[in-house]
Motif scaffolding. Structure first.
Motif, PDB file in Angstrom:
ATOM      1  N   SER A 104      26.888  26.088  37.666  1.00 38.43           N
ATOM      2  CA  SER A 104      26.228  27.265  37.334  1.00 38.43           C
ATOM      3  C   SER A 104      24.686  26.887  37.309  1.00 38.43           C
ATOM      4  N   THR A 151      17.212  36.875  29.331  1.00 35.90           N
ATOM      5  CA  THR A 151      18.592  37.707  29.256  1.00 35.90           C
ATOM      6  C   THR A 151      19.067  38.347  28.317  1.00 35.90           C
ATOM      7  N   LYS A 185      23.451  36.306  39.554  1.00 28.74           N
ATOM      8  CA  LYS A 185      22.688  37.410  39.202  1.00 28.74           C
ATOM      9  C   LYS A 185      21.837  38.043  40.377  1.00 28.74           C
TER      10      LYS A 185
HETATM   11  C1  PLP Z   1      22.590  33.313  33.031  1.00 31.77           C
HETATM   12  C2  PLP Z   1      21.219  32.577  32.361  1.00 31.77           C
HETATM   13  C3  PLP Z   1      21.291  31.192  32.317  1.00 31.77           C
HETATM   14  C4  PLP Z   1      22.441  30.487  32.446  1.00 31.77           C
HETATM   15  O1  PLP Z   1      22.949  30.281  33.694  1.00 31.77           O
HETATM   16  P1  PLP Z   1      24.469  29.956  33.956  1.00 31.77           P
HETATM   17  O2  PLP Z   1      24.798  30.056  35.179  1.00 31.77           O
HETATM   18  O3  PLP Z   1      25.514  30.496  32.920  1.00 31.77           O
HETATM   19  O4  PLP Z   1      24.527  28.400  33.444  1.00 31.77           O
HETATM   20  C5  PLP Z   1      19.948  30.473  32.136  1.00 31.77           C
HETATM   21  N1  PLP Z   1      19.029  31.246  31.893  1.00 31.77           N
HETATM   22  C6  PLP Z   1      18.950  32.620  31.978  1.00 31.77           C
HETATM   23  C7  PLP Z   1      17.699  33.466  31.816  1.00 31.77           C
HETATM   24  C8  PLP Z   1      20.105  33.311  32.339  1.00 31.77           C
HETATM   25  O5  PLP Z   1      20.033  34.660  32.450  1.00 31.77           O
END
Ligand code: PLP
Length: 406
Positions: free
Chosen positions: A63, A143, A196
């Motif tokens: 991730s 986020t 995303k």
């Molecule tokens: C979603 C997100 C993460 C973490 O990403 P994962 O894929 O859940 O490990 C880190 N930083 C921001 C700003 C995010 O929106």
């Protein structure tokens, strides 16, 4: 339920059918002589998505958090001083990781609802004449609170102090939705993830790195231990179109199609679409008489809105109502703002119709939970804004209003 649940969390985001279909294929041989024909152009196209000419983009089967770790462990040493700021759950977690990996964090603890403190950064960097700070960190889009920060401004502060530190940016909920000019802004490591703005399932940790970051990796004394996320192993195999371990082949097929879609629409049009849709959401929030977590317009995020519920209302009840009554998922309030905010993710494959849908569900859920709002007020305000500013729909079909105006 015969209808697909409506997903308006800020990641994973909705996957366009075209991307989903591109991932529906038999398992393929990732060591075949054909495979580099897929991967080598993707590596180059990813550089276009981040707007870098030199450097490279790594695709880890992880991730986004894996790419955070890769950025730190490949370019910094245990005990290095770094400048970071914390103003939401994601910037908080990156600070936590940096500390756990042995960095000495100079921390700006900011109010949630604000972002990277440019003046404080400028001050701290100007005073660091010995250049003890080895890297400056910035979360482009927090986020948890729906706050965007000015990365060009961070670069300006660094240049004003003539500071040679690396610039590390978390762009997980930004890249592919908000403009990221890595080359122009001198960003050295930019972290992203597949679920995303890239409109894919979770599972690719994406890390774009500058030539300077690659050089830091080579010259580092007292380097951190690393293995799975090492640049060196990736570079050796990526140069030939392969990976040091089994890549997420389906996600990479999907990424090919996501990139095609982003480039077909045009990156600038993609960013403008996000701004427009976010403005519609904010018009609704205003019409409901509710407040965003982002304290000032300069912090407004075009990919996610965190919205305060009125005093005495439980934001989690609103979430539950939206989920169980209206088949709609909203983002929860995290940590300090738990129970106080709900979030609407408005990034990725999204158009006016979908924004209208989520506002419709939110409006009902708010009313059901005892918030004093008029049904149709928010959806109406968004519709006013969209119809007044209609040009081209996301699918490229010219809207009647625009056709008449033209
Ligand atoms: C979603 C997100 C993460 C973490 O990403 P994962 O894929 O859940 O490990 C880190 N930083 C921001 C700003 C995010 O929106």
């Amino acid at each position: 339920m015969t209808v697909t649940p409506h997903l308006f969390i800020p990641g994973p985001t909705t996957i366009p059918d075209r991307v989903r279909m591109a991932m529906n294929l038999p398992m393929e041989d990732m060591r075949s002589a054909e495979y580099p024909k897929l991967t080598l152009p993707i590596f180059e196209d990813m550089k276009k998505a981040f707007k870098i000419k030199d450097g490279r983009v790594f695709l880890f089967p992880s991730s986004g958090s894996g790419a955070w770790e890769s950025a730190i462990t490949n370019t910094l040493a245990v005990g290095d001083k770094v400048l970071m700021s914390r103003f939401g759950q994601f910037s908080l977690l990156w600070v936590d990781m940096a500390e756990r990996l042995g960095l000495k964090v100079v921390l700006c603890d900011e109010e949630w609802g604000t972002g990277v403190p440019l003046e404080k950064y400028a001050d701290i960097l100007a005073k660091d004449t010995a250049h003890e700070i080895k890297a400056v960190f910035a979360t482009h889009n927090e986020t948890a609170t729906g706050v965007s920060s000015d990365i060009a401004g961070v670069r300006k502060a660094m240049d004003a102090a003539k500071h040679p530190a690396l610039l590390m940016v978390d762009g997980v909920s930004a890249v592919g939705s908000l403009d990221m000019r890595m080359g122009e802004w001198g960003v050295d490591c930019c972290v992203s993830g597949s679920q995303k703005g890239f409109m894919l399932p979770t599972g690719l940790g994406i890390l774009a790195v500058s030539q300077k970051a690659l050089d830091a990796n080579k010259s580092l004394n007292g380097r951190m231990n690393r293995c799975y996320f090492s640049f060196e192993d990736m570079i050796k195999t990526n140069d030939l179109g392969y990976f040091p371990y089994t890549p997420a082949t389906q996600l990479i097929r999907g990424l090919r199609t996501s990139l095609d879609m982003l480039f077909e629409e045009g990156l600038d049009n993609v960013f403008a679409r996000h701004t427009r849709l976010a403005t519609g959401v904010r018009a609704a929030v205003d019409a409901w008489g509710l407040k965003l977590c982002a304290k000032e317009p300069k912090w407004h995020s075009d990919t996610v809105s965190a919205i305060f519920v009125p005093e005495g209302i439980d934001a989690n009840a609103v979430l539950k109502t939206a989920y169980y009554r209206y088949n709609t998922s909203l983002g929860t309030g995290l940590n300090k703002v738990a129970g106080k905010v709900f979030r609407i993710g408005h990034l990725g494959a999204l158009d006016e119709f979908m924004v209208g849908g989520v506002l419709f569900a939110v409006e009902m859920a708010l009313k059901d939970c005892g918030v004093n709002i008029k049904l149709g007020s928010g959806t109406g305000a968004a519709a006013e804004y969209f119809s007044k500013t209609a040009t081209k729909s996301a699918t490229g079909v010219t809207a009647p209003a625009a056709a008449k105006a033209a």
